[in-house]
Design an enzyme around this catalytic site. Structure first.
Site, PDB file in Angstrom:
ATOM      1  N   HIS A  16      -1.852 -12.287  -3.245  1.00 20.59           N
ATOM      2  CA  HIS A  16      -2.854 -13.270  -2.810  1.00 20.59           C
ATOM      3  C   HIS A  16      -2.476 -14.714  -3.112  1.00 20.59           C
ATOM      4  CE1 HIS A  16      -5.638 -10.528  -1.061  1.00 20.59           C
ATOM      5  NE2 HIS A  16      -5.592  -9.758  -2.135  1.00 20.59           N
ATOM      6  N   THR A 107      -4.476  -2.284   2.401  1.00 18.25           N
ATOM      7  CA  THR A 107      -4.075  -0.880   2.567  1.00 18.25           C
ATOM      8  C   THR A 107      -5.310   0.010   2.447  1.00 18.25           C
ATOM      9  OG1 THR A 107      -2.119  -1.615   1.367  1.00 18.25           O
ATOM     10  CG2 THR A 107      -2.262   0.724   1.875  1.00 18.25           C
TER      11      THR A 107
HETATM   12  N1  PXP Z   1      -1.998  -0.702  -5.207  1.00 19.68           N
HETATM   13  C1  PXP Z   1      -1.578  -0.652  -3.915  1.00 19.68           C
HETATM   14  C2  PXP Z   1      -0.608   0.413  -3.528  1.00 19.68           C
HETATM   15  C3  PXP Z   1      -2.037  -1.591  -2.964  1.00 19.68           C
HETATM   16  O1  PXP Z   1      -1.623  -1.530  -1.679  1.00 19.68           O
HETATM   17  C4  PXP Z   1      -2.931  -2.606  -3.378  1.00 19.68           C
HETATM   18  C5  PXP Z   1      -3.413  -3.617  -2.395  1.00 19.68           C
HETATM   19  O2  PXP Z   1      -2.387  -4.416  -1.955  1.00 19.68           O
HETATM   20  C6  PXP Z   1      -3.305  -2.638  -4.730  1.00 19.68           C
HETATM   21  C7  PXP Z   1      -2.852  -1.662  -5.618  1.00 19.68           C
HETATM   22  C8  PXP Z   1      -4.195  -3.717  -5.277  1.00 19.68           C
HETATM   23  O3  PXP Z   1      -5.434  -3.671  -4.647  1.00 19.68           O
HETATM   24  P1  PXP Z   1      -6.483  -4.822  -4.941  1.00 19.68           P
HETATM   25  O4  PXP Z   1      -5.904  -6.100  -4.414  1.00 19.68           O
HETATM   26  O5  PXP Z   1      -7.695  -4.373  -4.188  1.00 19.68           O
HETATM   27  O6  PXP Z   1      -6.676  -4.882  -6.427  1.00 19.68           O
END
Ligand code: PXP
Length: 267
Positions: A16, A107
């Site tokens: 991000h 994802t």
């Molecule tokens: N793990 C995986 C495999 C992901 O694709 C993501 C999202 O990019 C995350 C963890 C982290 O998700 P979040 O940004 O919702 O914490």
């Protein structure tokens, strides 16, 4: 239940930071600066996703992050031969294979392990030959774990999106994602039941994967509230968290946001 509770590592997903940079298509903020701050604040791992559409992290970011990181780098990628060739050249510590759709915001679900079995098998072989550990991002089901084990993956990462979504709907009425749950008008009683089921699915699947010798991570939609139940599952030894940490960092600074999450990850 394990006799000694293993520590739980925190992987910070810094995609991000690059999302914000891409909003202006300039070079600020630089994810490399985030890497240094996360590592200093106690992150155990950095996670980045090199998407086929390069919507946030670029090849050059991945190269600079992998080559200057003081902590292991987990590179998420699709099971696409072109991307895998790039990943083998980059040589991160680990590659996490994820499903990728251009239309998705993030994802949204786990890999279709059965449907892509041969492609995943060849991909794991190629990555392991380059000394890159492989993790499969899967939905929390024993079937997906069995296939991951049969494929020879070193890790599974359990998709916690359904749990996170139900948690958000139960406690704030705001779904974590606009995709995962169809029925938005569930009673609190029904939400409680579904939340308990989603948690139980993650716990049972993590225990099962651990019993087969797989290393178990979890992630997606985890935040400063819902992470507590994940930390309580002894067989999960790593959480990968992005959105909630980077969101909080806008208000508190990145170092403090990582430290706060790390403190919740103590057993
Ligand atoms: N793990 C995986 C495999 C992901 O694709 C993501 C999202 O990019 C995350 C963890 C982290 O998700 P979040 O940004 O919702 O914490």
């Amino acid at each position: 239940m394990l006799a000694v509770k293993p520590k739980i590592d925190l992987g910070v997903n810094i995609d991000h930071i690059a999302v914000l940079r891409e909003a202006r298509k300039i070079n600020d903020p630089d994810p490399l600066m985030a890497l240094a701050i996360c590592a200093q604040a106690g992150a155990d791992q950095i996670t980045i996703h090199l998407r086929e559409d390069r919507r946030h992290i670029h090849d050059d970011d991945a190269y600079r992050i992998i080559n200057s990181s003081p902590i292991p780098v987990n590179l998420e990628c699709a099971i696409d031969p072109e991307i895998i060739t790039i990943v083998t050249a980059l040589r991160p510590h680990r590659a996490t294979l994820v499903p990728e759709k251009r239309s998705e915001v993030t994802t949204e679900g786990g890999l279709d392990v059965a449907g892509s079995y041969d492609l995943i098998l060849n991909t794991i072989k190629k990555l392991n030959e380059s000394e890159i550990e492989v993790s499969l991002f899967i939905d929390p089901t024993n079937e997906a774990v069995d296939l991951s084990h049969k494929l020879g993956a070193q890790w599974v990462e359990l998709h916690t999106g359904t749990y996170a979504n139900l948690y958000a709907m139960r406690y704030s009425a705001l779904p974590h994602s606009h995709h995962a749950i169809d029925e938005l008008r569930l009673s609190r009683h029904e939400l409680d039941k579904r939340l308990a089921d989603a948690l139980e699915d993650i716990k049972k699947t993590a225990d099962y994967a651990h019993s087969l010798g797989l290393k178990v991570a979890a992630g997606h939609g985890l935040n400063y509230q819902n992470v507590v139940a994940m930390v309580a599952i002894d067989t999960i030894t790593e959480l990968n968290i992005g959105q909630s940490i980077i969101a909080r960092s806008i208000f508190t600074g990145l170092s403090s946001a990582v430290k706060e999450m790390k403190s919740l990850c103590q057993r």
